[in-house]
Write a protein that holds these residues in place. Structure first.
Motif, PDB file in Angstrom:
ATOM      1  N   HIS A 206      59.236  41.703  65.251  1.00 29.56           N
ATOM      2  CA  HIS A 206      59.253  42.950  64.474  1.00 29.56           C
ATOM      3  C   HIS A 206      59.700  44.104  65.370  1.00 29.56           C
ATOM      4  CE1 HIS A 206      56.978  45.572  61.285  1.00 29.56           C
ATOM      5  NE2 HIS A 206      58.252  45.887  61.402  1.00 29.56           N
ATOM      6  N   TRP A 207      60.809  44.756  65.011  1.00 28.98           N
ATOM      7  CA  TRP A 207      61.356  45.883  65.760  1.00 28.98           C
ATOM      8  C   TRP A 207      60.981  47.193  65.079  1.00 28.98           C
ATOM      9  CZ3 TRP A 207      64.892  45.958  70.003  1.00 28.98           C
ATOM     10  CH2 TRP A 207      65.280  44.692  70.484  1.00 28.98           C
ATOM     11  N   LEU A 208      60.706  48.208  65.890  1.00 25.34           N
ATOM     12  CA  LEU A 208      60.607  49.593  65.434  1.00 25.34           C
ATOM     13  C   LEU A 208      61.859  50.295  65.942  1.00 25.34           C
ATOM     14  CD1 LEU A 208      59.099  52.010  64.204  1.00 25.34           C
ATOM     15  CD2 LEU A 208      57.956  52.319  66.414  1.00 25.34           C
ATOM     16  N   GLU A 209      62.699  50.773  65.017  1.00 27.01           N
ATOM     17  CA  GLU A 209      63.968  51.395  65.400  1.00 27.01           C
ATOM     18  C   GLU A 209      63.922  52.894  65.115  1.00 27.01           C
ATOM     19  OE1 GLU A 209      68.786  51.241  64.577  1.00 27.01           O
ATOM     20  OE2 GLU A 209      67.455  49.943  63.403  1.00 27.01           O
ATOM     21  N   LEU A 210      64.183  53.690  66.129  1.00 27.39           N
ATOM     22  CA  LEU A 210      64.125  55.145  66.020  1.00 27.39           C
ATOM     23  C   LEU A 210      65.526  55.722  65.834  1.00 27.39           C
ATOM     24  CD1 LEU A 210      61.653  55.877  68.976  1.00 27.39           C
ATOM     25  CD2 LEU A 210      61.144  55.084  66.647  1.00 27.39           C
ATOM     26  N   GLY A 211      65.673  56.617  64.864  1.00 29.56           N
ATOM     27  CA  GLY A 211      66.979  57.220  64.612  1.00 29.56           C
ATOM     28  C   GLY A 211      67.980  56.190  64.141  1.00 29.56           C
ATOM     29  N   ALA A 212      67.622  55.436  63.097  1.00 31.42           N
ATOM     30  CA  ALA A 212      68.378  54.248  62.708  1.00 31.42           C
ATOM     31  C   ALA A 212      69.679  54.532  61.965  1.00 31.42           C
ATOM     32  CB  ALA A 212      67.492  53.343  61.845  1.00 31.42           C
ATOM     33  N   VAL A 228      62.629  44.612  60.766  1.00 31.05           N
ATOM     34  CA  VAL A 228      62.903  45.947  61.296  1.00 31.05           C
ATOM     35  C   VAL A 228      62.186  46.994  60.454  1.00 31.05           C
ATOM     36  CG1 VAL A 228      64.663  47.664  61.867  1.00 31.05           C
ATOM     37  CG2 VAL A 228      65.194  45.225  62.087  1.00 31.05           C
ATOM     38  N   THR A 229      61.457  47.876  61.137  1.00 29.11           N
ATOM     39  CA  THR A 229      60.991  49.116  60.529  1.00 29.11           C
ATOM     40  C   THR A 229      61.869  50.214  61.101  1.00 29.11           C
ATOM     41  OG1 THR A 229      58.711  48.379  60.197  1.00 29.11           O
ATOM     42  CG2 THR A 229      59.083  50.747  60.320  1.00 29.11           C
ATOM     43  N   LYS A 259      52.004  52.460  61.563  1.00 26.54           N
ATOM     44  CA  LYS A 259      50.889  51.662  61.051  1.00 26.54           C
ATOM     45  C   LYS A 259      51.140  50.222  61.476  1.00 26.54           C
ATOM     46  CE  LYS A 259      50.351  54.692  57.031  1.00 26.54           C
ATOM     47  NZ  LYS A 259      50.407  54.781  55.543  1.00 26.54           N
ATOM     48  N   GLY A 260      50.216  49.654  62.196  1.00 27.06           N
ATOM     49  CA  GLY A 260      50.410  48.296  62.686  1.00 27.06           C
ATOM     50  C   GLY A 260      51.084  48.281  64.047  1.00 27.06           C
ATOM     51  N   THR A 261      51.453  47.083  64.487  1.00 26.48           N
ATOM     52  CA  THR A 261      52.054  46.917  65.814  1.00 26.48           C
ATOM     53  C   THR A 261      53.423  46.260  65.699  1.00 26.48           C
ATOM     54  OG1 THR A 261      50.972  44.769  66.110  1.00 26.48           O
ATOM     55  CG2 THR A 261      49.808  46.722  66.934  1.00 26.48           C
ATOM     56  N   PHE A 262      54.157  46.339  66.813  1.00 23.39           N
ATOM     57  CA  PHE A 262      55.530  45.842  66.846  1.00 23.39           C
ATOM     58  C   PHE A 262      55.751  45.030  68.118  1.00 23.39           C
ATOM     59  CE2 PHE A 262      55.274  49.869  64.615  1.00 23.39           C
ATOM     60  CZ  PHE A 262      55.927  49.587  63.410  1.00 23.39           C
ATOM     61  N   ASN A 288      52.988  45.472  70.980  1.00 17.76           N
ATOM     62  CA  ASN A 288      52.111  44.413  71.456  1.00 17.76           C
ATOM     63  C   ASN A 288      52.265  44.284  72.973  1.00 17.76           C
ATOM     64  OD1 ASN A 288      51.155  43.650  68.857  1.00 17.76           O
ATOM     65  ND2 ASN A 288      53.094  42.579  68.482  1.00 17.76           N
ATOM     66  N   PRO A 289      51.267  43.727  73.671  1.00 19.87           N
ATOM     67  CA  PRO A 289      51.368  43.584  75.129  1.00 19.87           C
ATOM     68  C   PRO A 289      52.666  42.870  75.534  1.00 19.87           C
ATOM     69  CG  PRO A 289      49.153  43.068  74.404  1.00 19.87           C
ATOM     70  CD  PRO A 289      49.973  43.240  73.148  1.00 19.87           C
ATOM     71  N   GLY A 290      53.342  43.434  76.520  1.00 28.72           N
ATOM     72  CA  GLY A 290      54.615  42.855  76.952  1.00 28.72           C
ATOM     73  C   GLY A 290      55.765  43.194  76.041  1.00 28.72           C
ATOM     74  N   GLY A 291      55.560  44.132  75.097  1.00 27.37           N
ATOM     75  CA  GLY A 291      56.607  44.490  74.152  1.00 27.37           C
ATOM     76  C   GLY A 291      57.856  45.025  74.838  1.00 27.37           C
TER      77      GLY A 291
END
Length: 346
Positions: A206-212, A228-229, A259-262, A288-291
């Motif tokens: 699961h990726w969090l993408e900023l300025g997509a 992808v979020t 909300k939640g983790t990535f 998440n750890p090691g993300g």
């Protein structure tokens, strides 16, 4: 100076600064080759790994065997070149052989085809090589790379990690004819490059993408099976409407509260790189750890290589002080005046 000449690739975007970059590396130029290549001798070859100036080099190779000639005007070039490479490298046990053109973006594909034909003939002559696929290489084992152009043939052995790329010349051509934006090729190349330093992310990460917006990178990640979020105050391209695996939050990144983790975070935002990195650090708490973090540092406001180096040093120090560990940094083929950093969240 070392006896072995080196083939050093300085991307065209930094071409105007090539003399300063070569001087920073302690390199004495012998000859310009192809589009981006410089044949040079180095006072200390370790500078290509250790010097801060190495960030301006896309790829490098010790030239153990060179044949200056014009291949198009030479009868039997492929056979003669293959026999020469067998004589020079046949007893050195490379893990693989990969060839490419000195000018990969040339409009006429002659040297691309010639490189392919040469590789086929050399593989017939060599003892069996254990690796056939480019990204199946061990990043730390030596590969035989060969580049061909109108100036001749230049080849040598080096590990992909030391060369700064799995591919000959460091470039993986990525078709963009139907892409939403050039940024798709940028993240694709970044994920290929990352394999030099750590295993890729698992399927469905699961990726969090900023300025997509407009969604070039988003589309590439989705095509690879990731979730992808995507966050942006501007809309995504309509081709991403109802895309499977995509959650789009239309909001300013500064105001976004996750909300939640990535598993990974991606930022290719325009604007002040310091502001972008502050948001990356803030939102890395949701990893998440090691993300994994892939961050594009935009250096358009820096006019000289030294200003770019100072900007990168400041960004790296801020990330380190904020608990991020640097995995690698590079200038990708599809980057402009910008650099890609890979961090790990602790």
């Amino acid at each position: 100076m070392s006896n072995t000449p080196w083939l050093i690739r300085i991307p065209d975007v930094f071409g105007a600064f090539a003399p300063e970059i070569l001087a920073g590396l302690g390199a004495a130029l012998q000859k310009r080759l192809g589009g981006d290549y410089y044949l040079a001798r180095l006072a200390d070859p370790a500078a290509l790994q250790d010097s801060e100036w190495s960030i301006f080099t896309g790829w490098n190779l010790p030239v153990d065997h060179a044949w200056p000639c014009c291949p198009q005007k030479m009868d039997g070039f492929v056979e003669k070149a293959a026999q020469g490479m067998l004589k020079k490298f046949g007893d050195r046990s490379p893990q693989a052989l990969f060839t490419g053109p000195l000018q990969p973006g040339a409009p006429h594909p002659y040297y691309k085809h010639l490189a392919t034909n040469l590789r086929g003939r050399v593989l017939q002559l060599f003892p069996s090589l254990p690796v056939a696929e480019v990204e199946a290489q061990d990043p730390e084992a030596e590969t035989l790379f060969c580049l061909i152009g109108k100036e001749g043939l230049y080849s040598g052995m080096q590990s992909p990690r030391a060369a700064n790329g799995f591919y000959p010349g460091g470039t993986k051509f990525i078709r963009q004819s139907e892409a939403i934006s050039r940024a798709g090729a940028k993240i694709a190349e970044a994920l290929h490059y990352l394999k030099l330093h750590r295993p890729g992310l698992p399927a469905a990460a699961h990726w969090l993408e900023l300025g997509a917006s407009p969604g070039g990178m988003t589309a590439e990640l989705l095509n690879r099976g990731f979730r992808v979020t995507a966050i942006d105050k501007a809309a995504l391209d309509s081709r991403l409407d109802r895309a499977e695996g995509l959650t789009f939050v239309r909001a300013d990144v500064d105001a976004y509260q996750p909300k939640g983790t990535f598993d990974a975070l991606l930022s290719d935002m325009n604007g002040d790189p310091r502001s972008s990195l502050r948001q990356v650090v803030r939102l890395s708490a949701s990893l998440n750890p090691g993300g994994l973090i892939v961050f594009t540092l935009k250096a358009a406001g820096a006019d000289t290589p030294q200003e770019m180096l100072d900007l990168m040093k400041a960004a790296e120090a801020f990330a380190r002080a904020s608990g991020l560990s640097l995995i690698a940094k590079t200038h990708l083929t599809y980057n402009r005046q910008e650099f890609t950093f890979f961090f790990e969240a602790s």
